[in-house]
Design an enzyme around this catalytic site. Structure first.
Site, PDB file in Angstrom:
ATOM      1  NE  ARG A 157      -4.031  -1.754   2.471  1.00  0.00           N
ATOM      2  CZ  ARG A 157      -3.986  -2.905   3.123  1.00  0.00           C
ATOM      3  NH1 ARG A 157      -2.868  -3.253   3.758  1.00  0.00           N
ATOM      4  NH2 ARG A 157      -5.027  -3.715   3.146  1.00  0.00           N
ATOM      5  CB  ILE A 158       3.503   2.472   2.336  1.00  0.00           C
ATOM      6  CG1 ILE A 158       2.555   2.550   3.540  1.00  0.00           C
ATOM      7  CG2 ILE A 158       4.508   3.619   2.375  1.00  0.00           C
ATOM      8  CD1 ILE A 158       3.226   2.321   4.881  1.00  0.00           C
ATOM      9  NE  ARG A 235       8.284  -1.467  12.298  1.00  0.00           N
ATOM     10  CZ  ARG A 235       7.341  -0.544  12.122  1.00  0.00           C
ATOM     11  NH1 ARG A 235       7.608   0.546  11.410  1.00  0.00           N
ATOM     12  NH2 ARG A 235       6.151  -0.711  12.638  1.00  0.00           N
ATOM     13  CG  ASP A 259      10.443   8.442   9.939  1.00  0.00           C
ATOM     14  OD1 ASP A 259      10.660   9.413  10.694  1.00  0.00           O
ATOM     15  OD2 ASP A 259       9.393   7.770   9.981  1.00  0.00           O
ATOM     16  CD  GLU A 264      12.805   3.620  15.348  1.00  0.00           C
ATOM     17  OE1 GLU A 264      11.727   3.704  15.980  1.00  0.00           O
ATOM     18  OE2 GLU A 264      12.859   3.615  14.113  1.00  0.00           O
ATOM     19  CG  HIS A 282       9.393   5.599  13.824  1.00  0.00           C
ATOM     20  ND1 HIS A 282       9.736   4.331  14.224  1.00  0.00           N
ATOM     21  CD2 HIS A 282       8.340   5.456  12.978  1.00  0.00           C
ATOM     22  CE1 HIS A 282       8.922   3.456  13.647  1.00  0.00           C
ATOM     23  NE2 HIS A 282       8.063   4.112  12.897  1.00  0.00           N
TER      24      HIS A 282
END
Length: 321
Positions: A157-158, A235, A259, A264, A282
């Site tokens: 989708r992205i 990711r 991002d 993280e 992020h």
């Protein structure tokens, strides 16, 4: 007669504080992270919970799933599910809902923001002006983004939304997935290495997890080449961060926009010293509009499961049960 509200275990505070309030209003919510002794709380009360709410960032580890013998459903805020312990959830027979679709536009927008920043040096030029360097000389020239070859690793989708953005920049688009996307107008590259060799800019929108861990490695970065750029809004685990830092330091690729990171909120220190990488904390889905839509889908998934036994949006391996 007053009916008791369904009891829900919330793994931690949600990314949207309003969602915390809405969950507490609709359900008998207990937030695990706020318990004085979470392990003791699970041992004493775990059997009372059939429903869990969490997020893609927090996930749900096996030891929590194991402490919930009657767990039926998990409603997760986000599209990543690599932090949810798949084996434990499948063993428990719990279904899992998530929030696809509603964040595609904002993630694609940020991918292009990082792409433009990396190629045109916007963040670097901002620092240049603020330091007062402009009065001492010109900033220098950078790379045009429009008309370039855009490679997309992960045409879901992205990735498809990123590809639509690329059409406005007159870009040629190719992609790599485990298999070609039926009906896609874009060129399919049979391997990630071949995609990187073809592309001027490589955008990562693939799912995380062990199946994609470090697939973007030193060899792929070498194929992208000294004029190439990497953008990651998927990711951090998909990219070998040490190899990326080395490639950026030694100019084996031209630049990057990130991002997401492997650990993280602690990017590799070597990245922090480099001007040819743009770092974001992020924030791809971090807009008022998208976070509200994600919260609505978390609530909708939970209510749908409670009333019908089937959420509106379910992770693929959960739906296959």
């Amino acid at each position: 007669m007053t009916l008791s509200r369904p009891r829900v275990l919330q793994y931690g505070k949600m990314p949207l504080s309003q969602l915390d309030a809405e969950l507490a209003q609709a359900y008998d919510v207990h937030i695990l992270s706020q318990q004085a002794d979470p392990q003791h709380f699970l041992a004493e009360h775990g059997a009372q919970f059939e429903y869990v709410v969490t997020s893609a960032a927090m996930g749900l580890p096996a030891h929590v799933v194991d402490a919930l013998p009657n767990l039926k459903f998990v409603s997760s805020f986000g599209v990543g599910f690599d932090a949810l312990d798949k084996d434990a959830l499948l063993h428990r027979g719990a279904r899992v809902g998530y929030t696809p679709g509603v964040l595609d536009d904002c993630v694609a927008d940020l991918a292009f923001a990082l792409l433009l920043d990396a190629t045109r040096g916007l963040s670097e030029s901002d620092r240049f002006v603020r330091r007062g360097n402009w009065s001492q000389g010109r900033f220098g020239i950078r790379t045009r983004a429009s008309g370039k070859r855009l490679g997309i690793f992960g045409m879901g989708r992205i990735g498809s939304t990123v590809a639509r953005r690329a059409s406005g920049f007159d870009m040629e688009v190719a992609y790599h997935n485990r298999r070609p996307v039926e009906g896609s107008p874009h060129q399919y590259q049979p391997s990630l290495l071949e995609l990187a060799g073809w592309a001027d800019i490589l955008v990562i929108t693939a799912a995380g997890g062990e199946g994609t861990r470090h697939l973007v490695n030193a060899e792929v970065l070498a194929a992208l080449g000294p004029q190439g750029f990497l953008v990651n809004v998927a990711r951090g685990s998909v990219v070998d961060e040490a190899a990326l830092a080395d490639a950026l330091t030694n100019h084996r690729i031209a630049g990057a926009g990130l991002d997401v990171f492997e650990d993280e909120p602690r990017p590799l220190p070597a990245l922090l010293a480099l001007d040819n990488v743009v770092l974001a904390p992020h924030i791809a889905s971090g807009t008022h509009e998208t976070r509200r839509a994600m919260a609505d889908l978390v609530l909708h998934n939970l209510q749908q499961y409670i009333t019908t036994g089937r959420p509106a949006a379910e992770v693929p391996w959960s739906a296959a049960q």
